[in-house]
Design a protein around this motif. Structure first.
Motif, PDB file in Angstrom:
ATOM      1  N   GLY A  50       0.870  -1.249  -0.043  1.00  0.00           N
ATOM      2  CA  GLY A  50       0.232  -0.341   0.043  1.00  0.00           C
ATOM      3  C   GLY A  50       0.867   1.774  -0.546  1.00  0.00           C
ATOM      4  N   VAL A  51       1.934   1.357   0.395  1.00  0.00           N
ATOM      5  CA  VAL A  51       2.696   2.754   1.422  1.00  0.00           C
ATOM      6  C   VAL A  51       3.340   3.017  -0.408  1.00  0.00           C
ATOM      7  CG1 VAL A  51       4.735   3.425   2.612  1.00  0.00           C
ATOM      8  CG2 VAL A  51       2.929   2.567   3.489  1.00  0.00           C
ATOM      9  N   ALA A  52       4.337   1.699  -0.701  1.00  0.00           N
ATOM     10  CA  ALA A  52       4.884   1.695  -2.113  1.00  0.00           C
ATOM     11  C   ALA A  52       4.051   2.291  -3.248  1.00  0.00           C
ATOM     12  CB  ALA A  52       5.243   0.356  -2.864  1.00  0.00           C
ATOM     13  N   GLY A  53       2.978   1.561  -3.039  1.00  0.00           N
ATOM     14  CA  GLY A  53       2.003   2.133  -4.705  1.00  0.00           C
ATOM     15  C   GLY A  53       1.244   3.897  -3.938  1.00  0.00           C
ATOM     16  N   VAL A  54       1.524   4.177  -2.548  1.00  0.00           N
ATOM     17  CA  VAL A  54       1.578   5.710  -2.810  1.00  0.00           C
ATOM     18  C   VAL A  54       2.606   6.480  -3.511  1.00  0.00           C
ATOM     19  CG1 VAL A  54       1.225   7.655  -1.177  1.00  0.00           C
ATOM     20  CG2 VAL A  54      -0.181   5.204  -0.667  1.00  0.00           C
ATOM     21  N   LEU A  55       3.974   5.684  -2.868  1.00  0.00           N
ATOM     22  CA  LEU A  55       5.515   6.020  -3.410  1.00  0.00           C
ATOM     23  C   LEU A  55       5.106   7.024  -4.456  1.00  0.00           C
ATOM     24  CD1 LEU A  55       7.850   5.034  -0.619  1.00  0.00           C
ATOM     25  CD2 LEU A  55       6.241   7.244  -0.456  1.00  0.00           C
ATOM     26  N   VAL A 105       8.443   3.444   8.292  1.00  0.00           N
ATOM     27  CA  VAL A 105       9.211   4.369   8.963  1.00  0.00           C
ATOM     28  C   VAL A 105       9.493   5.171   8.181  1.00  0.00           C
ATOM     29  CG1 VAL A 105      11.069   4.857  11.156  1.00  0.00           C
ATOM     30  CG2 VAL A 105       9.735   3.058  11.364  1.00  0.00           C
ATOM     31  N   GLY A 106      11.289   4.682   7.175  1.00  0.00           N
ATOM     32  CA  GLY A 106      11.384   5.620   6.233  1.00  0.00           C
ATOM     33  C   GLY A 106      10.207   7.001   5.984  1.00  0.00           C
ATOM     34  N   SER A 107       9.844   5.886   4.902  1.00  0.00           N
ATOM     35  CA  SER A 107       8.215   6.523   4.061  1.00  0.00           C
ATOM     36  C   SER A 107       7.845   7.545   4.906  1.00  0.00           C
ATOM     37  CB  SER A 107       7.171   5.589   3.497  1.00  0.00           C
ATOM     38  OG  SER A 107       7.349   4.395   3.409  1.00  0.00           O
ATOM     39  N   VAL A 108       7.800   6.736   5.605  1.00  0.00           N
ATOM     40  CA  VAL A 108       7.200   8.077   7.096  1.00  0.00           C
ATOM     41  C   VAL A 108       7.771   9.586   7.113  1.00  0.00           C
ATOM     42  CG1 VAL A 108       5.537   8.877   9.369  1.00  0.00           C
ATOM     43  CG2 VAL A 108       5.150   6.615   8.044  1.00  0.00           C
ATOM     44  N   LEU A 109       9.392   9.432   7.156  1.00  0.00           N
ATOM     45  CA  LEU A 109       9.968  10.117   7.690  1.00  0.00           C
ATOM     46  C   LEU A 109      10.069  10.877   6.539  1.00  0.00           C
ATOM     47  CD1 LEU A 109      12.880   8.752   9.352  1.00  0.00           C
ATOM     48  CD2 LEU A 109      10.485  10.489  10.789  1.00  0.00           C
ATOM     49  N   LEU A 110      10.102  10.732   4.787  1.00  0.00           N
ATOM     50  CA  LEU A 110      10.529  11.235   3.644  1.00  0.00           C
ATOM     51  C   LEU A 110       8.898  11.919   3.231  1.00  0.00           C
ATOM     52  CD1 LEU A 110      12.470  11.507   1.614  1.00  0.00           C
ATOM     53  CD2 LEU A 110      11.239   9.152   0.716  1.00  0.00           C
ATOM     54  N   SER A 111       7.676  10.995   3.655  1.00  0.00           N
ATOM     55  CA  SER A 111       6.477  11.461   3.263  1.00  0.00           C
ATOM     56  C   SER A 111       6.341  13.462   3.529  1.00  0.00           C
ATOM     57  CB  SER A 111       4.937  10.967   4.117  1.00  0.00           C
ATOM     58  OG  SER A 111       5.373  11.438   5.210  1.00  0.00           O
ATOM     59  N   ARG A 112       7.192  13.989   4.235  1.00  0.00           N
ATOM     60  CA  ARG A 112       7.144  15.558   4.377  1.00  0.00           C
ATOM     61  C   ARG A 112       7.826  16.353   3.125  1.00  0.00           C
ATOM     62  NH1 ARG A 112       5.371  17.782   8.811  1.00  0.00           N
ATOM     63  NH2 ARG A 112       6.213  19.886   7.949  1.00  0.00           N
ATOM     64  N   GLN A 113       8.804  16.103   3.421  1.00  0.00           N
ATOM     65  CA  GLN A 113       9.536  16.214   1.423  1.00  0.00           C
ATOM     66  C   GLN A 113       8.472  15.765  -0.101  1.00  0.00           C
ATOM     67  OE1 GLN A 113      11.481  15.145   4.138  1.00  0.00           O
ATOM     68  NE2 GLN A 113      13.423  15.463   3.374  1.00  0.00           N
ATOM     69  N   LEU A 114       8.234  14.859   0.052  1.00  0.00           N
ATOM     70  CA  LEU A 114       7.612  14.704  -0.717  1.00  0.00           C
ATOM     71  C   LEU A 114       5.715  15.687  -1.345  1.00  0.00           C
ATOM     72  CD1 LEU A 114       7.212  10.432  -0.722  1.00  0.00           C
ATOM     73  CD2 LEU A 114       8.510  11.945  -2.547  1.00  0.00           C
ATOM     74  N   ASN A 115       5.150  15.953  -0.271  1.00  0.00           N
ATOM     75  CA  ASN A 115       4.227  16.865  -0.575  1.00  0.00           C
ATOM     76  C   ASN A 115       4.992  17.658  -1.261  1.00  0.00           C
ATOM     77  OD1 ASN A 115       1.714  16.689   0.652  1.00  0.00           O
ATOM     78  ND2 ASN A 115       2.442  17.453   2.887  1.00  0.00           N
ATOM     79  N   ALA A 116       6.114  18.011  -1.342  1.00  0.00           N
ATOM     80  CA  ALA A 116       6.733  19.788  -2.242  1.00  0.00           C
ATOM     81  C   ALA A 116       6.374  18.773  -3.275  1.00  0.00           C
ATOM     82  CB  ALA A 116       7.178  19.606  -1.378  1.00  0.00           C
ATOM     83  N   LEU A 159      15.090   9.909  -4.857  1.00  0.00           N
ATOM     84  CA  LEU A 159      15.883   9.205  -5.396  1.00  0.00           C
ATOM     85  C   LEU A 159      15.411   8.444  -4.130  1.00  0.00           C
ATOM     86  CD1 LEU A 159      17.733   7.415  -7.022  1.00  0.00           C
ATOM     87  CD2 LEU A 159      19.270   8.858  -5.149  1.00  0.00           C
ATOM     88  N   GLY A 160      15.952   8.756  -2.567  1.00  0.00           N
ATOM     89  CA  GLY A 160      14.960   8.419  -1.480  1.00  0.00           C
ATOM     90  C   GLY A 160      13.504   7.973  -2.267  1.00  0.00           C
ATOM     91  N   ALA A 161      13.100   7.782  -2.882  1.00  0.00           N
ATOM     92  CA  ALA A 161      11.449   7.183  -2.454  1.00  0.00           C
ATOM     93  C   ALA A 161      11.428   6.212  -3.349  1.00  0.00           C
ATOM     94  CB  ALA A 161      10.075   8.484  -3.576  1.00  0.00           C
ATOM     95  N   LEU A 162      12.253   5.669  -4.643  1.00  0.00           N
ATOM     96  CA  LEU A 162      12.583   5.130  -5.247  1.00  0.00           C
ATOM     97  C   LEU A 162      12.875   4.188  -4.438  1.00  0.00           C
ATOM     98  CD1 LEU A 162      14.325   6.158  -8.967  1.00  0.00           C
ATOM     99  CD2 LEU A 162      11.927   4.914  -8.354  1.00  0.00           C
ATOM    100  N   VAL A 163      14.329   3.839  -3.683  1.00  0.00           N
ATOM    101  CA  VAL A 163      14.890   3.102  -2.452  1.00  0.00           C
ATOM    102  C   VAL A 163      13.642   2.821  -2.154  1.00  0.00           C
ATOM    103  CG1 VAL A 163      16.679   2.506  -0.784  1.00  0.00           C
ATOM    104  CG2 VAL A 163      17.563   4.412  -2.698  1.00  0.00           C
ATOM    105  N   LEU A 164      13.306   3.234  -1.329  1.00  0.00           N
ATOM    106  CA  LEU A 164      12.041   2.958  -0.386  1.00  0.00           C
ATOM    107  C   LEU A 164      10.744   2.128  -1.194  1.00  0.00           C
ATOM    108  CD1 LEU A 164      11.211   5.778   1.679  1.00  0.00           C
ATOM    109  CD2 LEU A 164      12.234   3.930   2.353  1.00  0.00           C
TER     110      LEU A 164
END
Lengths: 331, 337, 337
Positions: B82-87, B210-221, B241-246
């Motif tokens: 589910g989270v990977a799909g969002v990213l 956990v990493g996805s939650v941390l990165l999600s604020r930057q992804l918002n932008a 790149l971070g999102a791709l790794v996740l």
């Protein structure tokens, strides 16, 4: 290949005329074999075939059967699943013969078959798969006899009919009699032990991905040779499903205790090289397996070569079963 | 995300929290139900007894060694997909994207098929490593070729997936021995995985969540568009790149332990968007709960419909997810994220 | 951009010069590949022999076996390419191809049902696959119609339908006897092997009619591709045109699938490759059709050569060839930036 074709006889006749003309046989009636003929009943009807074929093409299950029966083969399909079961001589013959088709019926090379100039084509694939083959096109080359498997234990009659069509019954019956003598001898050895035991068999075709296991009853792949030695695989499938599903079923691993709980002896299929297939290993590793009474009693035996579909290879199976069950004699 | 404290925004936030609590409650209920259902039903009281005071009966073994690990697996895999799909949908800005289009699933499945074709009979842990490496390689190729634009990324992913599945198909036609292995990895399932080592992949999934939650604020932008993100001072390339790794780690480990369950990665973000709106942190949070619910429900369904466990869960997710997705598209349209 | 206007009485067609050059070159390539296909077989026939066989009575193998196969390669490839161009044009998305939105999967479902539930006779298989393809298309169309055939919407709905059908297909294969399952897997990769005149006569007629109708609508389709406003002002009934195009596309895909099985990736990649080579805007039909013909001919030749004398299913090779080329194109574009 895709969809079977809506073949029509008219095209095939034209084709036949041209083909053999190209091959230089000069016969006026090319699709009918020269010399003595007879009528043979096959899955695809009553077929007129040469009484003594000289150049035979075999595909599918007919490949190991006709190789073993010493039929005059000029081309075969590949048959990888039978390779581990072949004797060195059979294997050498398999390797030298021209391959005119792949593992699946769709991979049939019609031009290569025509080039081999056969006078008989024996197709050993199950009936539904026949739809994948251009029978009309093959019929234009030579008489086509389709003889495919139905029940797993049916290889005895099937391979005999295939050998019969190819005019190779003499060698076939010699091998068959050797098998019967061998199994009779082994069965006598176990006569006091084996028939009184309630046997169950764990097959190799369980799907880990479905969390199930395969239970084989009398007449299935893993059991039919052991039956010739006197074993009785009690019970029967809950819902008969046709073909192999008449004699084997696939319950959930959770049902292991109810399926095998009453068995006194459990045999299971292993690969020809002695390794344990994934679907079997999955069951053997389950905590439920370790609670079965036959397992606790140590009466669990791996069987090799359960895929035999010819009398020659089934002799190896009989020896393997004999060797596996030997501890029963000492208990 | 710069939160503007106006009344509508606050009520929106309240609704999100309420939905989130409801979803967590639903997840707990479905999880308990899933342990009781199977080849034969086990009462909730017996389930609890088996979990806390086992006596070694076959029911206890079924609960502790087969059904409980399966439920845990469903939660981990559901959340990861589910989270990977969002990213994926956020960074590709494509409502059609899912982890599968980045080649993760096909890469993982292909690596395992090649491994078994080469006679590499590793234990389950080795198979898992093989799957993750395949996923990473596939993603690297897709990212290197398609990094120019979101659309090209998706197109490259689909192309690579097709090439790999074509090669796999050819291999399994040529090597029938691999055929059964392939059948195992071609349809995602939660059954029969209970003996595989689950701890490591589940921990990896947990860390990536956990990493996805941390990165999600930057992804918002980034979700607002590249130009906007740059003007807000985001390191767009770095975040991507971070999102791709996740994505690779999440979907790769999920595929390695459960096989390809594609639909969860496509449907959960669409569902999450209904309750979470466009806020990426909320999307991630909701997806992490909705994914497990969808997967557990599907798994229960697969066992109720055919108790022999013959229906793999991926088949059921497609059946549950397909109509829901069609409904969502018809109701809300498929605007880009 | 330079353009050429072809005039014949009242009809005039304005063609980009580059498209015209491309069409001429592609046409020559098709003819060359067809000749090569006629020469190649278990026995190599020299071109002189091929011409003698085509004009005279000799060479039954060439006229009765190789010729229908080569013609089928060209025509089926063109039909698949055109169908891909239609759907990609309407949905405005390179992913909006017949195989992505469930047409192939639907046809396969129909054939699988015929193979496993019924007896699996030739007529049942063909009828089943055509009905399945039409059913899938109708479902996608009806589900996405109410809001107009908006591209993204249709693709998402198509992907949902495709996922459901693919799930059904996997389920049928998993349930099937191992023997039937292997046959069904062979079927899932389309092939031109064994095609004779009796198999292709009716499909050729159907495809001929469909392609002629398509050619007559192509000018309107081009305008529609420029956008709703332009199309409306030039008096094109957009919804009606789209419906006609969709029916043609479905007809092409289902006809090819019924005779040859699903040959994946031609419909997806031919329009994209053709568009880039022809340097034309939008998703033009003619380059797509010509590229499709080239792709399928190359594919079928490779399928025969790779493991000679055992022929591979063309569908396996088409996936690898088409996909690799598409990736190469995308990579080159990235490199030239």
């Amino acid at each position: 290949m895709p969809v079977p074709r809506l073949a029509r006889a008219v095209g095939a006749l034209v084709l036949a005329a041209g083909l053999t003309a190209g091959c230089g046989s000069g016969s006026d009636e090319p699709s009918a074999p020269t010399g003595a003929t007879r009528v043979f009943t096959a899955d695809n009807g009553d077929i007129t075939i040469p009484a003594a074929p000289k150049r035979v093409i075999a595909t599918g299950y007919a490949v190991p059967a006709l190789l073993e029966a010493g039929a005059p083969l000029v081309g075969i399909s590949t048959w990888r699943r039978g390779l581990p079961m072949m004797t060195p001589q059979t294997r050498a013959a398999y390797d030298t013969l021209a391959k005119v088709a792949g593992e699946s019926a769709a991979e049939t090379n019609y031009e290569a078959i025509a080039q081999a100039e056969p006078d008989l084509i024996v197709i050993g694939v199950p009936k539904p798969v026949l739809a994948d083959i251009e029978l009309e096109r093959l019929r234009a080359i030579a008489p086509v006899v389709a003889l495919g498997p139905s029940l797993p234990s049916g290889w005895r009659e099937l391979s005999r009919r295939q050998a019969d069509a190819a005019g190779a019954l003499a060698t076939f019956d010699t091998v068959r009699d050797a098998y019967r003598n061998k199994t009779r001898g082994i069965a006598a050895k176990y006569a006091g032990v084996l028939p009184r035991l309630r046997c169950a068999h764990l097959g190799a075709y369980g799907e880990i991905a479905n969390g199930n296991f395969q239970r084989e009853f009398n007449g299935s792949w893993g059991t039919n040779v052991a039956q010739d030695l006197g074993a009785d695989y009690y019970g029967q499938v809950k819902v008969k499903g046709g073909g192999s599903k008449e004699v084997s079923e696939y319950p959930s691993i959770e049902e292991l205790p109810s399926a095998f709980g009453e068995a006194e002896v459990i045999t299971y299929t292993i690969a020809a090289d002695g390794s344990t297939p994934g679907g079997v290993r999955y069951v053997l590793d389950s905590p439920l397996w370790k609670g079965l009474s036959a397992v606790k009693a140590g009466r669990v035996y791996p069987l090799r070569y359960t895929e035999a579909t010819t009398y020659g290879s089934a002799m190896a199976t009989a020896d393997a079963v004999d060797k596996a069950l030997e501890p029963l004699l000492n208990s | 995300m710069t939160t503007v404290h106006t009344a509508p925004a606050r009520s929106r936030s309240g609704a999100r929290t309420a939905w989130f609590v409801v979803a967590i409650g639903a997840l707990a209920a479905v999880a308990v139900a899933s342990v009781g259902v199977g080849a034969h039903a086990i009462a909730p009281a017996d389930v609890l007894r088996a979990l806390f005071t086992p006596t070694g009966t076959s029911d206890d073994i079924v609960v502790r060694h087969i059904r409980a690990p399966r439920a845990l697996l469903a939660v981990g895999v559901g959340a990861a997909l589910g989270v990977a799909g969002v990213l994926v949908q956020v960074i590709s800005r494509n409502a059609l994207a899912e982890p599968g289009v980045l080649g993760v699933t096909t890469g993982a499945g292909f690596a395992i098929t090649v491994g078994s074709a080469a006679g590499f009979t590793a234990p389950a842990a080795g198979e898992l490593a093989l799957a993750v490496v395949g996923a990473v390689l596939a993603t690297a190729v897709v990212y290197a070729v398609g990094r120019g634009s979101p659309l090209r990324l998706v197109l490259t992913g689909v192309a690579l997936s097709s090439v790999l599945s074509g090669v796999s198909l050819g291999m399994r036609l040529l090597l029938p021995d691999v055929f059964d292995e392939y059948r195992f990895w071609s349809v995602g399932s939660l059954a029969g995985r209970e003996q595989a080592p689950l701890l490591v992949p589940l921990l990896v999934i947990g860390a990536a969540l956990v990493g996805s939650v941390l990165l999600s604020r930057q992804l918002n932008a980034v979700a607002l568009g590249e130009t906007m993100a740059r003007s807000l001072g985001s390191n767009v390339a770095g975040v991507r790149l971070g999102a791709l790794v996740l994505i690779t780690v999440l979907a790769g480990s999920a595929t390695a332990i459960a096989g390809p369950i594609l639909f969860v990665g496509l449907i959960v973000p669409h569902l999450a968007r209904r309750v979470a709106g466009g806020s990426v942190p909320w999307l991630v949070a909701h997806a992490a709960v909705l994914g497990p619910i969808l997967l557990l429900t599907s798994d229960v369904g697969s066992r109720v419909l055919l108790p022999t466990g013959e229906v793999p869960v991926a088949v059921v997710t497609a059946f549950l997810g397909g109509p829901v997705l069609i409904w969502a598209v018809r109701r809300y349209g498929a605007a880009p994220l | 951009m330079s353009a050429v206007v072809l005039r014949r009485g009242r009809f005039s067609v304005r063609v980009e010069r580059r498209t015209l050059v491309f069409a001429a070159v592609a046409g020559l390539v098709v003819v060359g590949l067809a000749l090569l296909g006629l020469c190649y077989g278990a026995v190599w026939a020299s071109p002189a022999k091929v011409f003698a066989a085509l004009s005279g009575d000799s060479g039954v193998v060439i006229r009765q076996w190789r010729l229908p196969r080569v013609l089928a390669g060209a025509l089926f490839g063109a039909a698949l390419g055109a169908a891909g161009a239609i759907f990609q044009g309407i949905t405005g998305n390179p992913l909006g191809s017949p195989e992505v939105i469930g047409l192939d999967a639907g046809a396969y479902t129909g054939a699988l049902v015929a193979l496993t539930v019924l007896n699996g006779t030739s007529t049942q298989l063909v009828t089943g696959s055509v009905l399945g393809g039409l059913g899938a298309a109708t479902a996608v169309y009806l589900l996405s119609r109410s809001g107009g055939l908006s591209g993204l919407r249709l693709v998402v709905i198509g992907i949902s339908v495709n996922a459901m059908l693919t799930a059904v297909n996997s389920w049928i294969v998993l349930r099937a006897e191992l023997e039937i399952a292997i046959a069904a897997v062979g079927w899932s990769a389309g092939s031109l092997n064994g095609l004779g005149w009796d198999d292709v006569r009716i499909p050729f007629a159907v495809l001929g009619v469909l392609l002629v109708v398509l050619a007559s609508r192509s000018r309107a389709a081009r305008q529609a591709g420029l956008g709703r406003e332009v199309a409306v002002t030039t008096g094109v009934g957009l919804e009606r045109l789209r419906l006609q195009l969709v029916l043609i596309g479905v007809g092409c895909t289902a006809t090819v699938t019924a005779v040859a099985g699903p040959i994946a990736f031609i419909a997806l990649s031919a329009p994209q490759i053709g568009r880039r080579l022809a340097g034309a805007p939008g998703v033009p039909m003619l380059p797509a059709a010509l590229t499709g013909a080239v792709l399928l001919l190359v594919t079928d030749l490779l399928a025969q050569v790779l493991l000679a004398p055992v022929p591979l299913p063309a569908g396996v090779v088409s996936t690898a060839v088409g996909g690799s080329y598409l990736i190469w194109l995308l990579a080159r574009k990235v490199g030239s930036r």
